[in-house]
Every structure is written in structure tokens, then in C-alpha cells.
Design a protein around this motif. Structure first.
Motif, mmCIF file in Angstrom:
data_model
loop_
_atom_site.group_PDB
_atom_site.id
_atom_site.type_symbol
_atom_site.label_atom_id
_atom_site.label_comp_id
_atom_site.label_asym_id
_atom_site.label_seq_id
_atom_site.Cartn_x
_atom_site.Cartn_y
_atom_site.Cartn_z
ATOM 1 N N LYS A 91 3.350 5.323 -17.580
ATOM 2 C CA LYS A 91 4.720 4.814 -17.600
ATOM 3 C C LYS A 91 5.113 4.183 -16.265
ATOM 4 O O LYS A 91 5.988 3.322 -16.210
ATOM 5 C CB LYS A 91 5.691 5.947 -17.949
ATOM 6 N N LEU A 92 4.471 4.624 -15.192
ATOM 7 C CA LEU A 92 4.800 4.111 -13.862
ATOM 8 C C LEU A 92 3.869 2.986 -13.418
ATOM 9 O O LEU A 92 4.215 2.211 -12.520
ATOM 10 C CB LEU A 92 4.729 5.247 -12.830
ATOM 11 N N PHE A 93 2.702 2.896 -14.052
ATOM 12 C CA PHE A 93 1.704 1.922 -13.599
ATOM 13 C C PHE A 93 2.211 0.482 -13.717
ATOM 14 O O PHE A 93 2.165 -0.287 -12.754
ATOM 15 C CB PHE A 93 0.408 2.085 -14.405
ATOM 16 N N ILE A 94 2.703 0.115 -14.904
ATOM 17 C CA ILE A 94 3.154 -1.267 -15.125
ATOM 18 C C ILE A 94 4.333 -1.634 -14.227
ATOM 19 O O ILE A 94 4.316 -2.688 -13.578
ATOM 20 C CB ILE A 94 3.503 -1.497 -16.613
ATOM 21 N N PRO A 95 5.389 -0.786 -14.151
ATOM 22 C CA PRO A 95 6.505 -1.128 -13.250
ATOM 23 C C PRO A 95 6.067 -1.284 -11.793
ATOM 24 O O PRO A 95 6.533 -2.186 -11.091
ATOM 25 C CB PRO A 95 7.467 0.055 -13.410
ATOM 26 N N THR A 96 5.175 -0.410 -11.345
ATOM 27 C CA THR A 96 4.687 -0.500 -9.962
ATOM 28 C C THR A 96 3.905 -1.787 -9.757
ATOM 29 O O THR A 96 4.056 -2.469 -8.732
ATOM 30 C CB THR A 96 3.788 0.715 -9.629
ATOM 31 N N LYS A 97 3.086 -2.124 -10.735
ATOM 32 C CA LYS A 97 2.289 -3.358 -10.662
ATOM 33 C C LYS A 97 3.202 -4.579 -10.567
ATOM 34 O O LYS A 97 2.963 -5.497 -9.775
ATOM 35 C CB LYS A 97 1.395 -3.463 -11.898
ATOM 36 N N ILE A 98 4.264 -4.579 -11.350
ATOM 37 C CA ILE A 98 5.207 -5.708 -11.345
ATOM 38 C C ILE A 98 5.907 -5.825 -9.993
ATOM 39 O O ILE A 98 6.049 -6.920 -9.440
ATOM 40 C CB ILE A 98 6.243 -5.549 -12.483
ATOM 41 N N VAL A 99 6.330 -4.682 -9.459
ATOM 42 C CA VAL A 99 7.006 -4.676 -8.155
ATOM 43 C C VAL A 99 6.087 -5.227 -7.066
ATOM 44 O O VAL A 99 6.478 -6.070 -6.254
ATOM 45 C CB VAL A 99 7.472 -3.246 -7.787
ATOM 46 N N VAL A 100 4.846 -4.757 -7.060
ATOM 47 C CA VAL A 100 3.878 -5.181 -6.040
ATOM 48 C C VAL A 100 3.576 -6.670 -6.172
ATOM 49 O O VAL A 100 3.556 -7.408 -5.174
ATOM 50 C CB VAL A 100 2.583 -4.346 -6.149
ATOM 51 N N GLU A 101 3.347 -7.134 -7.395
ATOM 52 C CA GLU A 101 3.021 -8.547 -7.605
ATOM 53 C C GLU A 101 4.193 -9.450 -7.225
ATOM 54 O O GLU A 101 3.993 -10.506 -6.615
ATOM 55 C CB GLU A 101 2.619 -8.785 -9.060
ATOM 56 N N ASN A 102 5.397 -9.047 -7.570
ATOM 57 C CA ASN A 102 6.572 -9.852 -7.216
ATOM 58 C C ASN A 102 6.760 -9.931 -5.706
ATOM 59 O O ASN A 102 7.123 -10.982 -5.163
ATOM 60 C CB ASN A 102 7.830 -9.283 -7.875
ATOM 61 N N LEU A 103 6.511 -8.810 -5.058
ATOM 62 C CA LEU A 103 6.618 -8.786 -3.597
ATOM 63 C C LEU A 103 5.578 -9.707 -2.962
ATOM 64 O O LEU A 103 5.888 -10.493 -2.052
ATOM 65 C CB LEU A 103 6.439 -7.350 -3.089
ATOM 66 N N LEU A 104 4.346 -9.632 -3.472
ATOM 67 C CA LEU A 104 3.274 -10.480 -2.946
ATOM 68 C C LEU A 104 3.555 -11.958 -3.205
ATOM 69 O O LEU A 104 3.351 -12.801 -2.328
ATOM 70 C CB LEU A 104 1.936 -10.084 -3.578
ATOM 71 N N LYS A 105 4.034 -12.262 -4.405
ATOM 72 C CA LYS A 105 4.339 -13.662 -4.734
ATOM 73 C C LYS A 105 5.415 -14.223 -3.810
ATOM 74 O O LYS A 105 5.326 -15.370 -3.354
ATOM 75 C CB LYS A 105 4.793 -13.778 -6.193
ATOM 76 N N ASP B 270 0.837 -1.209 0.000
ATOM 77 C CA ASP B 270 0.000 0.000 0.000
ATOM 78 C C ASP B 270 0.871 1.257 0.000
ATOM 79 O O ASP B 270 0.550 2.254 -0.668
ATOM 80 C CB ASP B 270 -0.927 0.015 1.221
ATOM 81 N N GLN B 271 1.969 1.188 0.746
ATOM 82 C CA GLN B 271 2.878 2.337 0.812
ATOM 83 C C GLN B 271 3.579 2.554 -0.531
ATOM 84 O O GLN B 271 3.768 3.695 -0.974
ATOM 85 C CB GLN B 271 3.925 2.106 1.918
ATOM 86 N N ILE B 272 3.942 1.450 -1.183
ATOM 87 C CA ILE B 272 4.575 1.549 -2.506
ATOM 88 C C ILE B 272 3.623 2.215 -3.498
ATOM 89 O O ILE B 272 4.009 3.115 -4.256
ATOM 90 C CB ILE B 272 4.978 0.149 -3.020
ATOM 91 N N ILE B 273 2.380 1.768 -3.476
ATOM 92 C CA ILE B 273 1.373 2.330 -4.394
ATOM 93 C C ILE B 273 1.117 3.797 -4.074
ATOM 94 O O ILE B 273 0.993 4.642 -4.975
ATOM 95 C CB ILE B 273 0.064 1.517 -4.298
ATOM 96 N N LYS B 274 1.074 4.099 -2.791
ATOM 97 C CA LYS B 274 0.819 5.479 -2.363
ATOM 98 C C LYS B 274 1.933 6.417 -2.814
ATOM 99 O O LYS B 274 1.679 7.571 -3.192
ATOM 100 C CB LYS B 274 0.680 5.515 -0.839
ATOM 101 N N ASN B 275 3.159 5.904 -2.783
ATOM 102 C CA ASN B 275 4.311 6.736 -3.147
ATOM 103 C C ASN B 275 4.558 6.786 -4.651
ATOM 104 O O ASN B 275 5.454 7.499 -5.113
ATOM 105 C CB ASN B 275 5.576 6.218 -2.449
ATOM 106 N N SER B 276 3.789 6.011 -5.400
ATOM 107 C CA SER B 276 3.957 5.986 -6.854
ATOM 108 C C SER B 276 2.812 6.733 -7.522
ATOM 109 O O SER B 276 1.677 6.693 -7.052
ATOM 110 C CB SER B 276 3.991 4.543 -7.368
ATOM 111 N N ASN B 277 3.123 7.360 -8.601
ATOM 112 C CA ASN B 277 2.093 8.065 -9.363
ATOM 113 C C ASN B 277 1.518 7.093 -10.395
ATOM 114 O O ASN B 277 1.904 7.104 -11.567
ATOM 115 C CB ASN B 277 2.694 9.294 -10.039
ATOM 116 N N ILE B 278 0.605 6.219 -9.938
ATOM 117 C CA ILE B 278 0.102 5.166 -10.830
ATOM 118 C C ILE B 278 -0.840 5.709 -11.901
ATOM 119 O O ILE B 278 -1.237 4.981 -12.811
ATOM 120 C CB ILE B 278 -0.604 4.047 -10.033
ATOM 121 N N SER B 279 -1.206 6.988 -11.779
ATOM 122 C CA SER B 279 -2.004 7.592 -12.851
ATOM 123 C C SER B 279 -1.144 7.832 -14.095
ATOM 124 O O SER B 279 -1.655 7.992 -15.199
ATOM 125 C CB SER B 279 -2.620 8.912 -12.385
ATOM 126 N N ASP B 280 0.169 7.820 -13.871
ATOM 127 C CA ASP B 280 1.112 7.933 -14.987
ATOM 128 C C ASP B 280 1.276 6.544 -15.612
ATOM 129 O O ASP B 280 1.742 5.608 -14.962
ATOM 130 C CB ASP B 280 2.458 8.446 -14.467
#
Length: 332
Positions: free
Chosen positions: A239-253, A227-237
Motif C-alpha cells: 500500500k505504501l510502495f506505489i505512493p512512495t514511488k510516485i513521490v520519489v519520481e515526481n521529486l526527481l522529475k 534515499d531518506q524518503i525511501i528509508k523512512n517508508s515501509n516500501i515492503s508494504d
């Protein structure tokens, strides 16, 4: 827009045809002892609920209809609720405390553990009430417009994810098979068939409690981190949405795989316990009782042990259970 009275006429004709077709089929789903008048009343209740839904949703958008239909279907779930209330009251006032505690240590939930310690007559009569309530609920759904095929398919899925539901649908709602399971023996003689396995039972109970807490803490910490990663990322951009999604999913996995390791330890302890208690239960109460307990404990075990959010994470990220757990039962 089709006028309401035309819809009502069509609905009447459709219902009449449905009644004629259903009359030629096996009238029940799971409880053949349900009185015919109860079956007819439940279907009529479902048809009436659907008629009310048609009238209420006439001027709604498709999205509004989807949101509204669940409210009307919930009426079917409430049908026969007085039977469940009766059973709950009996269980809460008539259970044996010592026997219940042992059954809960084995892994049965509080309600089922209490239920198994009731007198034989109470067990039989209360199971029948639960079966009747379930049958009425299904008949109501049929009357509402769900197809028999869809209902039967849903029941098959339930049996794969819930051992107690599997027992209810396959054993408990048939008088002969229910008596063959010998539930009263399981409850009233629990001290006898567990006395030589208390070490394994206590070890499993301790392991389960400790590891469940570790799993909860680990999952919660991870959710807070993501949640903190998503909060600190500008996912409305974009260019940042996909990298953030990958980081979050890898962390969860990574964390989910860590959790499967903890679950593996639980399954090992569960396996050691069942290896000890099931033969003793077979000797004391018969093979049907032993198989019923095995199904109750193992089928849907991981689903029951995990929180809903954790279950959803495992499904969304396609993370399999540990092989040791799967080896115990394919539907664990």
C-alpha cells in the motif's frame, strides 16, 4: 546435456562455414588497411574464446552463463591494447601545454586536446594504431559469434552518442578523409583561430565549470533526499510502495527539469563560442576541420557532461533535454 566433444565438433563445423561465408564479404568493419593476417588472428582469438566459454559454461545455469559471457567478451576488448598504450605514452610525453590548455577550454577532453598538438606524423601513425586496435576488437567479436549486423548496428548507435567515435568511424580510419580533416592544423594553429574569440571561450569555460558543479550538487542533494524518503517508508508494504514511488519520481522529475534549465545556459554559452570559433577555424584550417570540431563538441555533449547516474535518471524518467540544446544538434 550434450557431451563436450559433440559441442566441439559442431563448433568446428560452424566456424568452417562462417569462415567460408566471411571470405566472400568485405573483410573489415572500419579500417580497410588492417593486414589480413591480423583480421584472421583476431577472429581466431574470438572463436577460441567462445570455444572456451562453451566448455566452461556447459554445466552452468542460464543466469550464470549470462554473467560469464561478458568476461569472455572482455577478452576481445583487451585485444590490441598495446596499441592504445603506445598512443597514450606518446600523447603524455609529446603534447604542447599552451595549445592543449586552449583546446580544453573549448571543451575537448584532456587526451584529445593533447593528441591534437602532436606532430603531423605522430597524429597519423597514432590514429592508425587506434583504428587497428578497434578493428581487431570488432573482428574478435565477430569470431566470438556476434553477427556482423549486430556489430554494425552497435557502431551506428555509438556514432549518435559520441562525436569523437563518429569521427573515428567515419573519418579517422580512412587515410584520405582523415588527412582532409587536417587535425595538425587544428592543434598547431589553435592560437590563431581562437585569438578573436577568447572572450566567448573564457565565458563558456567559466559557465561550464560553475554550472557543472551546481548540477552535481543539486543531483547529489536530491539523491540523498529521495534515499531518506525511501528509508523512512515501509516500501515492503504494498500500500505504501506505489505512493512512495510516485513521490520519489515526481521529486526527481522536478529536479531534472531544473537541471535542464542549467544545461540550457551551458548550451547558450557553447553556442556563442562555436558561432565565433568555427568560422575562424574554417578560414585557418578548412571546412572539414571546422565540421570535425563541431561534431566532436556537439554530438553526445549532454551525455559527456552528465554523470552516468544522471544520464540514467534522464532516460528512466523520459525527461527531454532543453530545446535550446536540441536545436544545436539533434544528437546532442
Amino acid at each position: 546435456m550434450v557431451p563436450t566433444h559433440i559441442v566441439a565438433i559442431f563448433f568446428f563445423l560452424f566456424n568452417f562455414a562462417s569462415v567460408c561465408i566471411e571470405a566472400k564479404r568485405k573483410p573489415y568493419f572500419i579500417y580497410q588497411y588492417a593486414p589480413n593476417q591480423y583480421i584472421r588472428a583476431a577472429r581466431y582469438y574470438g572463436r577460441s574464446a567462445y570455444a572456451d566459454y562453451l566448455v566452461k559454461s556447459e554445466n552452468m545455469t542460464m543466469e550464470e552463463r549470462q554473467n560469464t559471457i561478458s568476461d569472455f567478451l572482455e577478452l576481445c576488448n583487451d585485444l590490441g591494447w598495446e596499441y592504445v598504450k603506445n598512443v597514450t605514452e606518446v600523447v603524455n610525453h609529446s603534447f604542447n601545454k599552451n595549445e592543449t590548455e586552449i583546446l580544453m577550454k573549448i571543451g575537448l577532453d584532456d587526451f584529445l586536446a593533447r593528441f591534437l598538438t602532436l606532430d603531423d606524423e605522430l597524429v597519423q601513425s597514432n590514429v592508425e594504431q587506434i583504428c587497428l586496435k578497434t578493428e581487431m576488437q570488432l573482428q574478435c567479436q565477430l569470431g566470438f559469434g556476434e553477427s556482423r549486423t549486430a556489430i554494425l548496428y552497435r557502431l551506428q548507435k555509438l556514432k549518435k552518442y559520441d562525436g569523437n567515435m563518429q569521427l573515428l568511424l567515419e573519418k579517422d580510419c580512412n587515410n584520405k578523409t582523415r588527412k582532409a580533416v587536417n587535425y595538425p592544423c587544428m592543434g598547431h594553429h589553435v592560437m590563431e583561430w581562437t585569438k578573436d574569440c577568447m572572450k566567448e571561450i573564457d565565458e563558456y569555460n567559466k559557465t561550464r565549470i560553475e554550472l557543472n558543479q551546481q548540477i552535481i550538487d543539486l543531483h547529489l542533494k536530491t539523491i540523498q533526499h529521495t534515499d531518506q524518503i525511501i528509508k523512512n517508508s515501509n516500501i515492503s508494504d504494498e500500500k505504501l510502495f506505489i505512493p512512495t514511488k510516485i513521490v520519489v519520481e515526481n521529486l526527481l522529475k522536478k529536479v531534472l527539469h531544473e537541471i535542464t534549465g542549467l544545461e540550457s545556459k551551458k548550451c547558450r554559452a557553447l553556442g556563442e563560442m562555436t558561432k565565433c570559433i568555427l568560422p575562424h577555424l574554417t578560414e585557418t584550417c578548412g571546412p572539414n576541420a571546422s565540421e570535425a570540431l563541431r561534431v566532436s563538441l556537439l554530438v553526445g555533449y549532454l551525455n559527456r557532461e552528465r554523470s552516468e547516474a544522471l544520464n540514467q535518471a534522464f532516460k528512466a524518467l523520459y525527461v527531454d533535454a532543453d530545446p535550446i540544446c536540441i536545436a544545436m544538434h539533434t544528437d546532442i
